[in-house]
Every structure is written in structure tokens, then in C-alpha cells.
Design a protein around this motif. Structure first.
Motif, PDB file in Angstrom:
ATOM      1  N   ARG A 160      73.417 -22.673  99.101  1.00 12.99           N
ATOM      2  CA  ARG A 160      73.913 -21.420  98.558  1.00 12.99           C
ATOM      3  C   ARG A 160      74.817 -20.714  99.554  1.00 12.99           C
ATOM      4  O   ARG A 160      74.563 -20.748 100.767  1.00 12.99           O
ATOM      5  CB  ARG A 160      72.730 -20.479  98.220  1.00 12.99           C
ATOM      6  N   GLU A 161      75.888 -20.081  99.067  1.00 15.76           N
ATOM      7  CA  GLU A 161      76.714 -19.214  99.913  1.00 15.76           C
ATOM      8  C   GLU A 161      77.396 -18.175  99.042  1.00 15.76           C
ATOM      9  O   GLU A 161      77.868 -18.477  97.935  1.00 15.76           O
ATOM     10  CB  GLU A 161      77.738 -20.027 100.723  1.00 15.76           C
ATOM     11  N   LYS A 162      77.343 -16.935  99.518  1.00 18.86           N
ATOM     12  CA  LYS A 162      77.952 -15.866  98.726  1.00 18.86           C
ATOM     13  C   LYS A 162      78.342 -14.705  99.629  1.00 18.86           C
ATOM     14  O   LYS A 162      77.529 -14.253 100.453  1.00 18.86           O
ATOM     15  CB  LYS A 162      76.957 -15.384  97.663  1.00 18.86           C
ATOM     16  N   VAL A 163      79.561 -14.228  99.452  1.00 14.26           N
ATOM     17  CA  VAL A 163      80.011 -13.052 100.203  1.00 14.26           C
ATOM     18  C   VAL A 163      79.436 -11.817  99.509  1.00 14.26           C
ATOM     19  O   VAL A 163      79.567 -11.665  98.292  1.00 14.26           O
ATOM     20  CB  VAL A 163      81.552 -12.968 100.231  1.00 14.26           C
ATOM     21  N   ILE A 164      78.764 -10.967 100.286  1.00 16.49           N
ATOM     22  CA  ILE A 164      78.229  -9.724  99.725  1.00 16.49           C
ATOM     23  C   ILE A 164      78.952  -8.570 100.417  1.00 16.49           C
ATOM     24  O   ILE A 164      78.811  -8.361 101.625  1.00 16.49           O
ATOM     25  CB  ILE A 164      76.704  -9.605  99.947  1.00 16.49           C
ATOM     26  N   SER A 165      79.758  -7.867  99.662  1.00 18.62           N
ATOM     27  CA  SER A 165      80.555  -6.787 100.247  1.00 18.62           C
ATOM     28  C   SER A 165      79.648  -5.647 100.717  1.00 18.62           C
ATOM     29  O   SER A 165      78.505  -5.529 100.268  1.00 18.62           O
ATOM     30  CB  SER A 165      81.550  -6.266  99.210  1.00 18.62           C
ATOM     31  N   GLY A 166      80.188  -4.815 101.619  1.00 16.92           N
ATOM     32  CA  GLY A 166      79.436  -3.685 102.151  1.00 16.92           C
ATOM     33  C   GLY A 166      78.989  -2.739 101.048  1.00 16.92           C
ATOM     34  O   GLY A 166      79.734  -2.460 100.111  1.00 16.92           O
ATOM     35  N   ASN A 167      77.732  -2.284 101.142  1.00 15.18           N
ATOM     36  CA  ASN A 167      77.144  -1.347 100.175  1.00 15.18           C
ATOM     37  C   ASN A 167      77.175  -1.858  98.739  1.00 15.18           C
ATOM     38  O   ASN A 167      77.364  -1.070  97.802  1.00 15.18           O
ATOM     39  CB  ASN A 167      77.834   0.019 100.270  1.00 15.18           C
ATOM     40  N   ARG A 168      77.038  -3.155  98.574  1.00 14.90           N
ATOM     41  CA  ARG A 168      76.957  -3.747  97.230  1.00 14.90           C
ATOM     42  C   ARG A 168      75.718  -4.638  97.172  1.00 14.90           C
ATOM     43  O   ARG A 168      75.083  -4.908  98.183  1.00 14.90           O
ATOM     44  CB  ARG A 168      78.193  -4.597  96.935  1.00 14.90           C
ATOM     45  N   LYS A 169      75.417  -5.084  95.954  1.00 11.25           N
ATOM     46  CA  LYS A 169      74.301  -6.033  95.842  1.00 11.25           C
ATOM     47  C   LYS A 169      74.768  -7.323  95.207  1.00 11.25           C
ATOM     48  O   LYS A 169      75.834  -7.365  94.574  1.00 11.25           O
ATOM     49  CB  LYS A 169      73.148  -5.433  95.038  1.00 11.25           C
ATOM     50  N   ALA A 170      73.991  -8.374  95.405  1.00 17.17           N
ATOM     51  CA  ALA A 170      74.352  -9.671  94.829  1.00 17.17           C
ATOM     52  C   ALA A 170      73.105 -10.377  94.334  1.00 17.17           C
ATOM     53  O   ALA A 170      72.020 -10.192  94.887  1.00 17.17           O
ATOM     54  CB  ALA A 170      75.035 -10.526  95.896  1.00 17.17           C
ATOM     55  N   ASN A 171      73.268 -11.138  93.267  1.00 18.80           N
ATOM     56  CA  ASN A 171      72.164 -11.965  92.765  1.00 18.80           C
ATOM     57  C   ASN A 171      72.440 -13.421  93.114  1.00 18.80           C
ATOM     58  O   ASN A 171      73.553 -13.902  92.928  1.00 18.80           O
ATOM     59  CB  ASN A 171      72.064 -11.863  91.236  1.00 18.80           C
TER      60      ASN A 171
ATOM     61  N   LEU B 112      67.086 -14.082  93.795  1.00 19.82           N
ATOM     62  CA  LEU B 112      67.144 -13.204  94.969  1.00 19.82           C
ATOM     63  C   LEU B 112      68.124 -12.078  94.662  1.00 19.82           C
ATOM     64  O   LEU B 112      69.247 -12.335  94.229  1.00 19.82           O
ATOM     65  CB  LEU B 112      67.658 -13.972  96.196  1.00 19.82           C
ATOM     66  N   VAL B 113      67.682 -10.848  94.864  1.00 17.27           N
ATOM     67  CA  VAL B 113      68.598  -9.710  94.738  1.00 17.27           C
ATOM     68  C   VAL B 113      68.793  -9.169  96.151  1.00 17.27           C
ATOM     69  O   VAL B 113      67.836  -8.706  96.780  1.00 17.27           O
ATOM     70  CB  VAL B 113      68.023  -8.624  93.810  1.00 17.27           C
ATOM     71  N   ILE B 114      70.018  -9.294  96.641  1.00 17.29           N
ATOM     72  CA  ILE B 114      70.273  -8.935  98.043  1.00 17.29           C
ATOM     73  C   ILE B 114      71.132  -7.676  98.093  1.00 17.29           C
ATOM     74  O   ILE B 114      72.245  -7.655  97.553  1.00 17.29           O
ATOM     75  CB  ILE B 114      70.956 -10.095  98.792  1.00 17.29           C
ATOM     76  N   TYR B 115      70.594  -6.644  98.702  1.00 18.40           N
ATOM     77  CA  TYR B 115      71.319  -5.372  98.847  1.00 18.40           C
ATOM     78  C   TYR B 115      71.928  -5.334 100.242  1.00 18.40           C
ATOM     79  O   TYR B 115      71.197  -5.407 101.227  1.00 18.40           O
ATOM     80  CB  TYR B 115      70.369  -4.187  98.679  1.00 18.40           C
ATOM     81  N   ASN B 116      73.225  -5.234 100.312  1.00 14.50           N
ATOM     82  CA  ASN B 116      73.856  -5.094 101.627  1.00 14.50           C
ATOM     83  C   ASN B 116      74.017  -3.602 101.921  1.00 14.50           C
ATOM     84  O   ASN B 116      74.875  -2.930 101.359  1.00 14.50           O
ATOM     85  CB  ASN B 116      75.225  -5.794 101.632  1.00 14.50           C
ATOM     86  N   ARG B 117      73.135  -3.066 102.778  1.00 19.29           N
ATOM     87  CA  ARG B 117      73.165  -1.626 103.110  1.00 19.29           C
ATOM     88  C   ARG B 117      74.163  -1.334 104.236  1.00 19.29           C
ATOM     89  O   ARG B 117      74.342  -0.179 104.595  1.00 19.29           O
ATOM     90  CB  ARG B 117      71.776  -1.155 103.540  1.00 19.29           C
ATOM     91  N   ASP B 118      74.737  -2.367 104.822  1.00 16.06           N
ATOM     92  CA  ASP B 118      75.747  -2.160 105.872  1.00 16.06           C
ATOM     93  C   ASP B 118      77.098  -1.865 105.217  1.00 16.06           C
ATOM     94  O   ASP B 118      77.342  -2.286 104.080  1.00 16.06           O
ATOM     95  CB  ASP B 118      75.873  -3.408 106.750  1.00 16.06           C
ATOM     96  N   PRO B 119      77.977  -1.174 105.947  1.00 15.70           N
ATOM     97  CA  PRO B 119      79.301  -0.917 105.365  1.00 15.70           C
ATOM     98  C   PRO B 119      80.203  -2.148 105.362  1.00 15.70           C
ATOM     99  O   PRO B 119      81.227  -2.171 104.699  1.00 15.70           O
ATOM    100  CB  PRO B 119      79.873   0.184 106.270  1.00 15.70           C
ATOM    101  N   THR B 120      79.804  -3.172 106.122  1.00 12.60           N
ATOM    102  CA  THR B 120      80.669  -4.357 106.240  1.00 12.60           C
ATOM    103  C   THR B 120      80.142  -5.517 105.386  1.00 12.60           C
ATOM    104  O   THR B 120      78.960  -5.577 105.059  1.00 12.60           O
ATOM    105  CB  THR B 120      80.709  -4.834 107.710  1.00 12.60           C
ATOM    106  N   SER B 121      81.040  -6.458 105.077  1.00 13.37           N
ATOM    107  CA  SER B 121      80.657  -7.617 104.277  1.00 13.37           C
ATOM    108  C   SER B 121      79.775  -8.566 105.085  1.00 13.37           C
ATOM    109  O   SER B 121      79.848  -8.606 106.306  1.00 13.37           O
ATOM    110  CB  SER B 121      81.904  -8.390 103.847  1.00 13.37           C
ATOM    111  N   GLU B 122      78.967  -9.294 104.370  1.00 19.26           N
ATOM    112  CA  GLU B 122      78.172 -10.363 104.993  1.00 19.26           C
ATOM    113  C   GLU B 122      78.231 -11.570 104.064  1.00 19.26           C
ATOM    114  O   GLU B 122      78.402 -11.398 102.856  1.00 19.26           O
ATOM    115  CB  GLU B 122      76.715  -9.891 105.173  1.00 19.26           C
ATOM    116  N   GLU B 123      78.158 -12.758 104.633  1.00 19.61           N
ATOM    117  CA  GLU B 123      78.093 -13.939 103.786  1.00 19.61           C
ATOM    118  C   GLU B 123      76.705 -14.553 103.899  1.00 19.61           C
ATOM    119  O   GLU B 123      76.311 -15.043 104.967  1.00 19.61           O
ATOM    120  CB  GLU B 123      79.164 -14.972 104.166  1.00 19.61           C
ATOM    121  N   PHE B 124      75.974 -14.463 102.779  1.00 17.13           N
ATOM    122  CA  PHE B 124      74.658 -15.102 102.726  1.00 17.13           C
ATOM    123  C   PHE B 124      74.887 -16.593 102.663  1.00 17.13           C
ATOM    124  O   PHE B 124      75.636 -17.078 101.829  1.00 17.13           O
ATOM    125  CB  PHE B 124      73.899 -14.638 101.479  1.00 17.13           C
TER     126      PHE B 124
END
Lengths: 91, 258
Positions: free
Chosen positions: A51-62, A32-44
Motif C-alpha cells: 500500500r502507498e498513499k499520499v495524505i495531504s496536510g490536515n486531511r484524512k485518507a482511507n 484504515l482511516v488515517i488522519y494527518n494532523r500535521d500541516p505537511t503531506s505524508e506518504e503512508f
């Protein structure tokens, strides 16, 4: 060498997952490639996928998941659980 | 606000219980407890640094930085906790090792606070930009923190009042917490495909759902996982088996010394 994984892209926008329903083949490893387009962090987070991963604002995570048995696997954004909800359906 | 209570409670509970159990150890083995406040302060400072650097850390190692950091911290914590138990279980070791134990306690608290504290800070930061959300999340966070700390305080007073039994209960919980951390550490490696993931060995969600309050509590207490993979089960089992063997060994020495 590891085989190529099936890649699925997801966006987080306005605290929503887009798309929020994803069909994947069962018994397959998936990236899964998750793009966080929000300015704030989200935790998938997903209990069903372990699975759990913090995805910072305007970053992507695999995040690698699977192989999955046939079934439904909910996931959510822990910081915005009211809106950020999604479902992976393994068929 | 309820979301904030649950998020912060989840992060706080494990640290709070670890601190409580180490406090009980400190009482029994006359380890000075002043270390606790400095350990918590260093841990909070470290949490601030980790939370501010996490976006860049996450991009390291081809996007695997966050998982490798969490893996490193969790596996270090589980080994350190096992090491503390090892020192405590071997008779005549504790007195000569009081300052060494204090050092180990210090590192354990710093590492645990850094990891869980960073997640709370990131959560609060993400609430900042959303109108009307920050204050309710802040209130909820204080409430979650308060409940978490209270559970730790109750555990401390309860287990420090019942002598040797309390000590054994703390030891058992710490062993299970460390096994749970090791198993969680492994799942981070699976998350970034450094260890092959596999189908879960069982699914006990029908019995205790990980979504439920009991499931969350068991997660903090014994590292409960409803759908663990084989590697996680083996690692968890190994982290339980090692201290069990050690206890039997310690009991054997104890008998010889009588």
C-alpha cells in the motif's frame, strides 16, 4: 453488497503515527482511516501490505488492507521515515 | 539527506529508463528526438498541477480520487507502451508511423513525468516547513535525480551501441515495465476496495526484500513485487503474454516476407 469492514483510526501528529502498534484480527478485511494532523503531506507506505498513499496536510485518507495472515506488517511515513514508523500485528 | 536521495531516485529511475529506451527506439526508427524536451517540459508542468491539486483530487469519488487517478495514468502508460511495441514489432509499420510513434512517445513521457514528478514536488513541499530539512532534502533530491538520470543515460548509450540486440533488450524491459505498471495499477484499486484483495500468492522477501536496494531497482526495472496477489500476477502475466504472442506473430510475418 460488500460486508462492513473493521475500521481502525490512526493519526499522524508531529510526524508520528498514533497509535504506532495496532493489533488486528487475522483473515479479516480492514479499513484504515488515517488522519494527518500535521500541516505537511505524508506518504503512508508499506511494502508488506502493498500500500502507498499520499495524505495531504490536515486531511484524512482511507486505505483498505487485508485479509492478513498471522504476522507483523510494518508501515512508515515515506517523507519522515526516521520518526513515522508503525506496525500492524495480525493475530 | 539519504532518505531524499532514495525517494527521488525511486521516482526518477523508472521515468529515466523509459526515456532512455524510447530514445533507443527513436534512433533505430529515425524518429525526431526534439519531442523529448517539450514532452519533459509539459510533464513537469503537469506534475506541478497534479501536486497542487492532489488534496482535492484525493477527496473525489468518496476519497478514492488519488487511487483512481494513479490507476488511470498507470494503466494508460502500460497500454501505450504495449502499443508502441506493437507498432515496432510489425514490419513495414514503423516508417509510415514515425510521426504517430512520436506522438505516442510524447504522451508516455508526459504521463510518466507527471506522476513521478508530482510525488517529488509533494515531498519537497513537505520538507519546506521543517527547519533545516529543506536544504538537505533539496540536495538529496538533486543527487537522487542525478543518479537516476545518469542510469538512464548509461542505459541509452549502452543499448544504442549494440544494434539490434540493444533494441530487443529495450523492448523486453519496456514490456516488463508496462506489466509492472499494470500490476501496480490493480493494487491501487485494491487499496480502495474496488477490487477484492486477497492473500499474497507468494512471499519472496526472503530472496529479494522490497526494502533492499536491489528490490527497489527491480521494482523500477521489472515491477518487482515480493508479495503479489493473484489478480496482480494474472495481470502481470497477461501483459507479458500479449507481447510474446505478438513477437511470434511478427516473426512469422517476417519469415513470409523474406
Amino acid at each position: 453488497m460488500k460486508a462492513e469492514r473493521l475500521t481502525i483510526e490512526i493519526e499522524i501528529k508531529n510526524h508520528l503515527f498514533i497509535p504506532d502498534k495496532i493489533e488486528v484480527p487475522a483473515d479479516t478485511k480492514i479499513k484504515l482511516v488515517i488522519y494527518n494532523r500535521d500541516p505537511t503531506s505524508e506518504e503512508f507506505e508499506s511494502y508488506e501490505l502493498n500500500r502507498e498513499k499520499v495524505i495531504s496536510g490536515n486531511r484524512k485518507a482511507n486505505i483498505f488492507i487485508g485479509p492478513l495472515a498471522v504476522g507483523e506488517y510494518p508501515f512508515f511515513g515515506e517523507f519522515n521515515q526516521k520518526t513515522a514508523q508503525g506496525l500492524i500485528i495480525a493475530k | 539527506m539519504l532518505d531524499a536521495v532514495i525517494i527521488v531516485l525511486r521516482e526518477t529511475l523508472e521515468v529515466s529508463l523509459i526515456v532512455a529506451f524510447l530514445f533507443v527506439y527513436s534512433n533505430h526508427f529515425s524518429v525526431n528526438k526534439k519531442w523529448m524536451f517539450s514532452a519533459l517540459s509539459v510533464g513537469i508542468l503537469s506534475a506541478v498541477i497534479v501536486s497542487s491539486q492532489l488534496p482535492d483530487i484525493s477527496d473525489f469519488f468518496d476519497g478514492r480520487g488519488q487511487e483512481l487517478l494513479f490507476f488511470g495514468v498507470l494503466i494508460s502508460l502500460s497500454i501505450l507502451i504495449q502499443f508502441v511495441n506493437f507498432i515496432i514489432l510489425i514490419p513495414n509499420q514503423v516508417k509510415s508511423s514515425a510521426s504517430f510513434l512520436r506522438g505516442l512517445f510524447f504522451i508516455i513521457i508526459v504521463l510518466a513525468t507527471s506522476l513521478e514528478g508530482a510525488e517529488i514536488i509533494i515531498f519537497l513541499q513537505s520538507s519546506l516547513s521543517v527547519e533545516n530539512k529543506f536544504y538537505s532534502h533539496l540536495m538529496g533530491s538533486f543527487l537522487g535525480l542525478g543518479i537516476g538520470v545518469s542510469v538512464g543515460a548509461v542505459a541509452y548509450y549502452l543499448f544504442s551501441q549494440i544494434g539490434r540486440v540493444g533494441l530487443i533488450v529495450c523492448l523486453v524491459f519496456l514490456v516488463m515495465i508496462s506489466a509492472g505498471m499494470a500490476s501496480q495499477a490493480i493494487s491501487y484499486l485494491m487499496q480502495v476496495d474496488l477490487i477484492e484483495s486477497s492473500y499474497p500468492v507468494w512471499n519472496s522477501n526472503w530472496l529479494v526484500s522490497e526494502h533492499s536496494v536491489i528490490g527497489q531497482l527491480l521494482y523500477a526495472l521489472i515491477g518487482y513485487e515480493a508479495t503479489p496477489t493473484l489478480v496482480q500476477v494474472v495481470v502481470y502475466g497477461g501483459f507479458l503474454f500479449f507481447p510474446m504472442m505478438l513477437t511470434l506473430y511478427a516473426m512469422k510475418i517476417d519469415r513470409r516476407n523474406l
